[in-house]
Design an enzyme around this catalytic site. Structure first.
Site, mmCIF file in Angstrom:
data_model
loop_
_atom_site.group_PDB
_atom_site.id
_atom_site.type_symbol
_atom_site.label_atom_id
_atom_site.label_comp_id
_atom_site.label_asym_id
_atom_site.label_seq_id
_atom_site.Cartn_x
_atom_site.Cartn_y
_atom_site.Cartn_z
ATOM 1 N N GLY A 140 0.792 -1.231 0.000
ATOM 2 C CA GLY A 140 0.000 0.000 0.000
ATOM 3 C C GLY A 140 0.821 1.276 0.000
ATOM 4 O O GLY A 140 1.576 1.556 -0.932
ATOM 5 N N ASP A 207 -2.421 -13.324 -2.686
ATOM 6 C CA ASP A 207 -2.077 -11.902 -2.821
ATOM 7 C C ASP A 207 -0.703 -11.643 -2.189
ATOM 8 O O ASP A 207 0.160 -10.988 -2.794
ATOM 9 C CB ASP A 207 -3.163 -11.046 -2.142
ATOM 10 N N LYS A 211 3.000 -10.540 -3.945
ATOM 11 C CA LYS A 211 3.824 -9.425 -3.463
ATOM 12 C C LYS A 211 5.228 -9.906 -3.092
ATOM 13 O O LYS A 211 6.225 -9.210 -3.338
ATOM 14 C CB LYS A 211 3.151 -8.777 -2.252
#
Ligand code: NAP
Ligand code: HSE
Length: 435
Positions: A140, A207, A211
């Site tokens: 993020g 997910d 990453k």
């Protein structure tokens, strides 16, 4: 009057997607126009926005900006930067490829795509002398990609690990903090805009695995793709595990771990039990934290919001600003995978485990189980036994052991008639035993 104020230097953007992140990118660019102009000397103008359905009323952006035809963006010569925020593999791959082919720069937050097709796209960008940037694809708002690409060039990194999925961290935090039910915590995470369009990607660790493939590639300068990352999610973590963990003064976190062992690489995602004083144990809610360890830096921890529309939008806008500032591609503009490292086998890694077993409540059961572990050189550190009607529950913590030995012992344990449930171990980290 500056160039930006006079409107002389406008950068036209084609925005793909106007969901949780896309709509926040639009708003942030309007809200921060002055700051961006001061920093770059340019005004960012979102010229067109691609969505699936242009009949749906949208907040904030004027209706005239929306299109459902990617060609309107691709063929617009004014648009020099395409920002992909639709997610998924197709048509995102096709759109990014077409944009790069035309020499447009690309910003994306799409970790699934990058972890599967990233190296193709990086090469294409370089070939076309343009840029692809992806700060928002990992963690993020935390600028970990920028730090890895630029600040860690001489750090001689040996491991990158941490919490890289906000949704699962939020769920685990809420289950521990308030006793929330898993489904309720997930629904809240979706409402806050943390979860992927298909939240299974978050829950099953996929997910986080995507990453970690991106982080490992950049940290170790070798190509790591999604398929290289062994991954366990949080589906099997129960309220009981959380309560036992609390009794043992431990906290469950979904970790991503990429490490070098004798110059071989191992990248994995798994839930782990952490001691209360471990720095990752206090990273809560949708926050992420990434540790970078290297021979010349000792250890650095980066932490902050790991998911959420506005937080992610800030990373996207930072990439747009970098594109304006950089102009031309250099070695830092793609993942510099200049070597090919071998993979270190999972079975060889030494780990410590927690195990919860449902067994028959009868004499000799514990001795039988201990014998099997002993036969495989797996040594028990502590055991809690609790009666549950006709069954008993054994909660065991083991001394560090080679994972192959533990897996083999578990296979045998699972075959014992006295064992009533399939054993699901959780790793225990942060005891100082890790290599
Ligand atoms: P989202 O809320 O589901 O929004 C997706 C947007 O893309 C919607 O506007 C949708 O159009 C549009 N879209 C989807 N498929 C399309 C297609 N085939 N053609 C045209 N438009 C299409 O997703 P999001 O949460 O913003 O996530 C976007 C990306 O950012 C994903 O790659 C995600 O993994 C990544 N990301 C998200 C976060 C987060 O916290 N949410 C954080 C980091 C990275 P309609 O509106 O017409 O349906
Ligand atoms: N679904 C992702 C998460 C969004 O929860 O971490 C941020 O990449």
């Amino acid at each position: 009057m500056s160039a930006a104020e006079s409107g002389a230097n406008k950068i036209f953007i084609g925005l793909l997607g106007y969901g949780t992140v896309g709509s926040n990118v639009y708003n942030l660019i309007q809200d921060q126009a002055v700051e961006i102009a001061q920093a770059t000397g340019a005004t960012i103008v979102i010229k067109k926005i691609l969505v699936r359905d242009i009949t749906v009323p949208r907040q904030d952006a004027p209706a005239g900006l929306f299109t459902d035809n990617f060609g309107d963006i691709l063929d617009d010569a004014d648009i020099t930067v395409v920002v992909e925020l639709i997610g998924g593999i197709e048509p995102a791959f096709d759109y990014i490829t077409s944009a790069l082919e035309k020499g447009k720069a690309v910003v994306t937050a799409n970790k699934q795509l990058l972890s599967q097709q990233g190296f193709y796209l990086f090469r294409l960008a370089r070939e076309k002398e343009t840029q692809i940037r992806f700060e928002a694809s990992v963690a993020g708002a935390i600028p970990v990609i920028r730090v890895l690409r630029e600040s860690m060039v001489a750090a001689d990194l040996t491991s990158v690990y941490g919490i890289v999925n906000g949704t699962t961290n939020y769920i685990l935090t809420e289950m521990r903090r308030t006793g929330a039910k898993y489904q309720d915590a997930l629904a809240n995470a979706q409402e806050w805009g943390y979860a992927e369009a298909d939240p299974t990607e978050d829950i099953n660790g996929n997910d986080a695995a995507a990453k970690m493939a991106i982080l490992a590639s950049m940290a170790f300068h070798t190509a790591v793709v999604l398929d290289d990352v062994a991954c366990i999610g949080i589906e099997h973590i129960s309220a009981l595990d959380i309560s036992y963990a609390r009794n043992l003064d431990l906290t469950i976190k979904l970790l991503g771990v990429a490490k070098l062992y004798d110059n071989k690489i191992n990248v994995r995602v798994y839930p782990a039990l952490l001691k209360k004083d471990h720095p990752l144990a206090s990273v809560s809610g949708a926050y992420n934290a990434v540790f970078l360890k290297g021979n010349s830096i000792d250890e650095i921890m980066l932490s902050g919001p790991g998911a959420g529309g506005m937080e992610t939008a800030s990373a996207v806008v930072s990439d747009i600003v970098s594109i304006i500032a950089r102009g031309t591609p250099g070695v830092l503009e793609d993942i510099a995978a200049w070597r090919e490292l071998e993979f270190f086998p999972d079975d060889e890694v030494v780990s410590k485990f927690y195990l919860r077993l449902e067994v028959e409540d009868e004499p000799g059961v514990l001795a039988t189980i201990a014998q099997v572990f002993g036969d495989h050189d797996v040594s028990v550190e502590s055991v809690i036994q609790q009666g549950r009607g006709a069954h008993a529950e054994l909660v065991m913590v083991f001394h560090p052991v080679k994972e192959a030995s533990f897996r083999e012992a578990l296979e045998k344990i699972g075959e014992l008639p006295v064992v009533k449930s399939i054993p699901r171990p959780i790793r225990v980290e942060g005891d100082g035993y890790e290599q």
